[in-house]
Motif scaffolding. Sequence first.
Motif, PDB file in Angstrom:
ATOM      1  N   ALA A  98       2.720  27.260 -31.866  1.00  0.00           N
ATOM      2  CA  ALA A  98       1.551  27.370 -32.733  1.00  0.00           C
ATOM      3  C   ALA A  98       0.948  28.943 -32.002  1.00  0.00           C
ATOM      4  O   ALA A  98       0.988  28.881 -30.856  1.00  0.00           O
ATOM      5  CB  ALA A  98       0.291  26.704 -32.729  1.00  0.00           C
ATOM      6  N   VAL A  99       0.380  29.666 -32.674  1.00  0.00           N
ATOM      7  CA  VAL A  99      -0.157  31.030 -32.236  1.00  0.00           C
ATOM      8  C   VAL A  99      -1.731  30.357 -32.208  1.00  0.00           C
ATOM      9  O   VAL A  99      -2.192  30.057 -33.011  1.00  0.00           O
ATOM     10  CB  VAL A  99       0.142  32.301 -32.963  1.00  0.00           C
ATOM     11  N   LEU A 100      -2.264  31.114 -31.090  1.00  0.00           N
ATOM     12  CA  LEU A 100      -3.977  31.132 -31.288  1.00  0.00           C
ATOM     13  C   LEU A 100      -4.455  32.506 -31.791  1.00  0.00           C
ATOM     14  O   LEU A 100      -4.367  33.729 -31.073  1.00  0.00           O
ATOM     15  CB  LEU A 100      -4.507  30.896 -29.647  1.00  0.00           C
ATOM     16  N   VAL A 101      -4.960  32.336 -32.782  1.00  0.00           N
ATOM     17  CA  VAL A 101      -5.553  33.623 -33.636  1.00  0.00           C
ATOM     18  C   VAL A 101      -7.031  33.989 -33.182  1.00  0.00           C
ATOM     19  O   VAL A 101      -7.812  33.181 -32.985  1.00  0.00           O
ATOM     20  CB  VAL A 101      -5.494  33.212 -35.081  1.00  0.00           C
ATOM     21  N   SER A 102      -7.332  35.278 -33.031  1.00  0.00           N
ATOM     22  CA  SER A 102      -8.506  35.790 -32.502  1.00  0.00           C
ATOM     23  C   SER A 102      -9.409  35.446 -33.703  1.00  0.00           C
ATOM     24  O   SER A 102      -9.073  35.830 -34.871  1.00  0.00           O
ATOM     25  CB  SER A 102      -8.314  37.047 -32.212  1.00  0.00           C
ATOM     26  N   PRO A 103     -10.657  35.449 -33.302  1.00  0.00           N
ATOM     27  CA  PRO A 103     -11.738  35.311 -34.458  1.00  0.00           C
ATOM     28  C   PRO A 103     -11.993  36.807 -34.805  1.00  0.00           C
ATOM     29  O   PRO A 103     -11.727  37.854 -34.030  1.00  0.00           O
ATOM     30  CB  PRO A 103     -12.614  34.579 -33.738  1.00  0.00           C
ATOM     31  N   ASP A 104     -13.041  37.085 -35.795  1.00  0.00           N
ATOM     32  CA  ASP A 104     -13.482  38.365 -36.127  1.00  0.00           C
ATOM     33  C   ASP A 104     -14.376  38.711 -35.015  1.00  0.00           C
ATOM     34  O   ASP A 104     -15.325  38.035 -34.509  1.00  0.00           O
ATOM     35  CB  ASP A 104     -14.131  38.360 -37.403  1.00  0.00           C
ATOM     36  N   VAL A 143       1.228  34.460 -39.207  1.00  0.00           N
ATOM     37  CA  VAL A 143       1.515  34.940 -37.886  1.00  0.00           C
ATOM     38  C   VAL A 143       2.955  35.282 -37.580  1.00  0.00           C
ATOM     39  O   VAL A 143       3.669  34.654 -38.547  1.00  0.00           O
ATOM     40  CB  VAL A 143       1.012  33.740 -36.836  1.00  0.00           C
ATOM     41  N   PRO A 144       3.420  35.928 -36.813  1.00  0.00           N
ATOM     42  CA  PRO A 144       2.551  36.672 -35.693  1.00  0.00           C
ATOM     43  C   PRO A 144       1.655  37.919 -36.330  1.00  0.00           C
ATOM     44  O   PRO A 144       1.762  38.367 -37.418  1.00  0.00           O
ATOM     45  CB  PRO A 144       3.743  37.347 -34.779  1.00  0.00           C
ATOM     46  N   TYR A 145       0.584  38.051 -35.607  1.00  0.00           N
ATOM     47  CA  TYR A 145      -0.421  38.932 -36.274  1.00  0.00           C
ATOM     48  C   TYR A 145       0.165  40.437 -36.047  1.00  0.00           C
ATOM     49  O   TYR A 145      -0.127  41.250 -35.221  1.00  0.00           O
ATOM     50  CB  TYR A 145      -1.734  38.731 -35.257  1.00  0.00           C
ATOM     51  N   ASP A 146       0.591  40.916 -37.174  1.00  0.00           N
ATOM     52  CA  ASP A 146       0.959  42.208 -37.533  1.00  0.00           C
ATOM     53  C   ASP A 146       0.672  42.756 -38.822  1.00  0.00           C
ATOM     54  O   ASP A 146       0.405  41.881 -39.772  1.00  0.00           O
ATOM     55  CB  ASP A 146       2.651  42.530 -37.613  1.00  0.00           C
ATOM     56  N   ARG A 147       0.433  44.040 -39.032  1.00  0.00           N
ATOM     57  CA  ARG A 147      -0.198  44.631 -40.275  1.00  0.00           C
ATOM     58  C   ARG A 147       0.443  44.149 -41.319  1.00  0.00           C
ATOM     59  O   ARG A 147      -0.245  43.931 -42.654  1.00  0.00           O
ATOM     60  CB  ARG A 147      -0.085  46.228 -40.124  1.00  0.00           C
ATOM     61  N   PRO A 148       1.788  43.822 -41.330  1.00  0.00           N
ATOM     62  CA  PRO A 148       2.186  43.589 -43.077  1.00  0.00           C
ATOM     63  C   PRO A 148       1.797  42.080 -43.211  1.00  0.00           C
ATOM     64  O   PRO A 148       2.017  41.566 -44.447  1.00  0.00           O
ATOM     65  CB  PRO A 148       3.917  43.520 -42.600  1.00  0.00           C
ATOM     66  N   LYS A 149       1.317  41.255 -42.545  1.00  0.00           N
ATOM     67  CA  LYS A 149       1.126  40.036 -42.550  1.00  0.00           C
ATOM     68  C   LYS A 149      -0.678  39.831 -42.671  1.00  0.00           C
ATOM     69  O   LYS A 149      -1.094  38.859 -42.484  1.00  0.00           O
ATOM     70  CB  LYS A 149       1.637  38.910 -41.568  1.00  0.00           C
ATOM     71  N   THR A 150      -1.204  40.877 -42.959  1.00  0.00           N
ATOM     72  CA  THR A 150      -2.845  40.876 -43.212  1.00  0.00           C
ATOM     73  C   THR A 150      -2.861  41.526 -44.633  1.00  0.00           C
ATOM     74  O   THR A 150      -2.120  42.333 -45.030  1.00  0.00           O
ATOM     75  CB  THR A 150      -3.429  41.613 -42.126  1.00  0.00           C
ATOM     76  N   LEU A 459      -5.207  27.226 -42.236  1.00  0.00           N
ATOM     77  CA  LEU A 459      -5.187  26.551 -40.778  1.00  0.00           C
ATOM     78  C   LEU A 459      -3.877  25.872 -40.499  1.00  0.00           C
ATOM     79  O   LEU A 459      -3.168  26.176 -39.403  1.00  0.00           O
ATOM     80  CB  LEU A 459      -6.293  25.746 -40.368  1.00  0.00           C
ATOM     81  N   LYS A 460      -3.224  25.241 -41.131  1.00  0.00           N
ATOM     82  CA  LYS A 460      -2.021  24.457 -41.205  1.00  0.00           C
ATOM     83  C   LYS A 460      -0.891  25.145 -41.043  1.00  0.00           C
ATOM     84  O   LYS A 460       0.053  25.119 -40.193  1.00  0.00           O
ATOM     85  CB  LYS A 460      -1.906  23.419 -42.287  1.00  0.00           C
ATOM     86  N   LYS A 461      -1.192  26.344 -41.881  1.00  0.00           N
ATOM     87  CA  LYS A 461       0.017  27.463 -41.766  1.00  0.00           C
ATOM     88  C   LYS A 461       0.018  28.361 -40.448  1.00  0.00           C
ATOM     89  O   LYS A 461       0.790  28.607 -39.850  1.00  0.00           O
ATOM     90  CB  LYS A 461      -0.189  28.300 -43.122  1.00  0.00           C
ATOM     91  N   LEU A 462      -1.528  28.696 -40.211  1.00  0.00           N
ATOM     92  CA  LEU A 462      -1.371  29.636 -39.068  1.00  0.00           C
ATOM     93  C   LEU A 462      -1.078  28.679 -37.735  1.00  0.00           C
ATOM     94  O   LEU A 462      -0.546  29.342 -36.787  1.00  0.00           O
ATOM     95  CB  LEU A 462      -2.862  29.918 -38.693  1.00  0.00           C
ATOM     96  N   PHE A 463      -1.396  27.520 -37.590  1.00  0.00           N
ATOM     97  CA  PHE A 463      -1.131  26.592 -36.318  1.00  0.00           C
ATOM     98  C   PHE A 463       0.298  25.668 -36.531  1.00  0.00           C
ATOM     99  O   PHE A 463       0.643  25.096 -35.691  1.00  0.00           O
ATOM    100  CB  PHE A 463      -2.218  25.739 -36.167  1.00  0.00           C
TER     101      PHE A 463
END
Length: 464
Positions: A98-104, A143-150, A459-463
């Motif tokens: 799992a990746v730990l995603v930064s908050p806003d 994730v991973p946190y890259d522009r195409p996934k935002t 959250l299930k998807k991100l983690f």
Amino acid sequence: MTIRKRIHIRGIVQGVGFRPFVYHLARRFQLAGFVCNTPDGVLIEVEGPDTPLANFLQDLTSNPPPLAEVAHVSTSDLEPLGETEFAIRESVEREFEAVLVSPDVATCDDCRRDFMNPNDRRFGYPFTNCTNCGPRYSIIEDVPYDRPKTTMREFRMCAACQAEYDDPGNRRFHAQPNACPVCGPQLDLVDSSGAAIEADWQSKSATNLETIREVRRLLRQGKVVAIKGLGGFHLACDAENGEAVERLRARKRRSDKPFALMSAEVSSVARFCIVREADQKALLSSRRPIVILARRPGTRISAAVAPGNNTLGVMLPYTPLHSLLFGENAEEPPAFTALVMTSGNLSEEPIVTSNEEALSRLARVADAFLLHNRRIHMRVDDSVVRVFEGKERVLRRSRGYVPVVIDLDSPAAEILACGPELKNTFCLTRGRHAILSQHIGDLENYETLCFFEETLANLKKLFR
């Protein structure tokens, strides 16, 4: 003696400038190899003489970037490859834990200087950000946190922004939401029917700053404006205009529940609230929560903001758009002592996130709508804290805090804890992490249930 090591780092290490930090560190010690994002953190392979490499490993965790949080480091030995350069590589697409995603994160001081500087190309641009600040959780789709996934994938960077993004020495290196007035999101000001609001300028050619100036004029006139922010819409009006506050309260069907306020700076807050040192620290933190403060008697803040209460909930601007509502000249006093900045919803419904939803659900509440074309993937309401016995106590954990995990110290079974019907928040466990959702609200209607389900799926998807 030349050695090579593989280093896997987990924690909040994506979107916080960790890769350029590693790059510069390796160059300083004249080491070779690479660094890249993985779906669960950052992967480093580094080789060179044993003493510089040992110093590299020491500095790697002792002085990380400001927003980074290193949770776990694992190392293993590899055969040297004889490389002579260190590089930042593309993300690795593999299944990890799992990746730990930064908050806003609230706007940093450097970006604030950019959009407040008339000589800067981002002057007056309400979506200015860099590696050290800006939207994260609210725009990340995977994730991973890259522009195409935002949700920023819909905006192709201009040559100037792309050059910043590609330069490891620039603070906007791989800042996924990087943008400017030429290539990034834009504002649009419309009335409750969705028609463009005409002013002294032609709305089709209006700059973002001209649009914000018109919003200021509407707020001074006592209008209620729905403003699309970071994790959803706010309903705003001048907090010193009692008629405007009463009108907003009636339209929102909120009889006596307090409204949140936003002020430009701590000195403005101190005019109508008692601000102690610990309160100031909470107000100025990168999370920028709403802070509950003791109200000063005899101020011009309308009594209708918080009927019968001797406290007020106040926050400082956490995006360039919010800052610019108070003015674009740091030398001049703010345009307002405080603005009501309450959640953009009807009573007990989730905060509205899309332009279409806002025009549909808030048409009878707002006189005007300040929209933009960056999609909000995950709705996130404002967090609320109160300082008690010198410490910040979180009353509502949402923007700025979520999805930071809580370390359980030991692995747990995978559990979904659904929380209460009122003021709902749920929790997932994954390994040794407890993953708390943002504030969901009272589960008394279908819209809030949908919000619960979309947040759970996300959250299930991100983690994983």
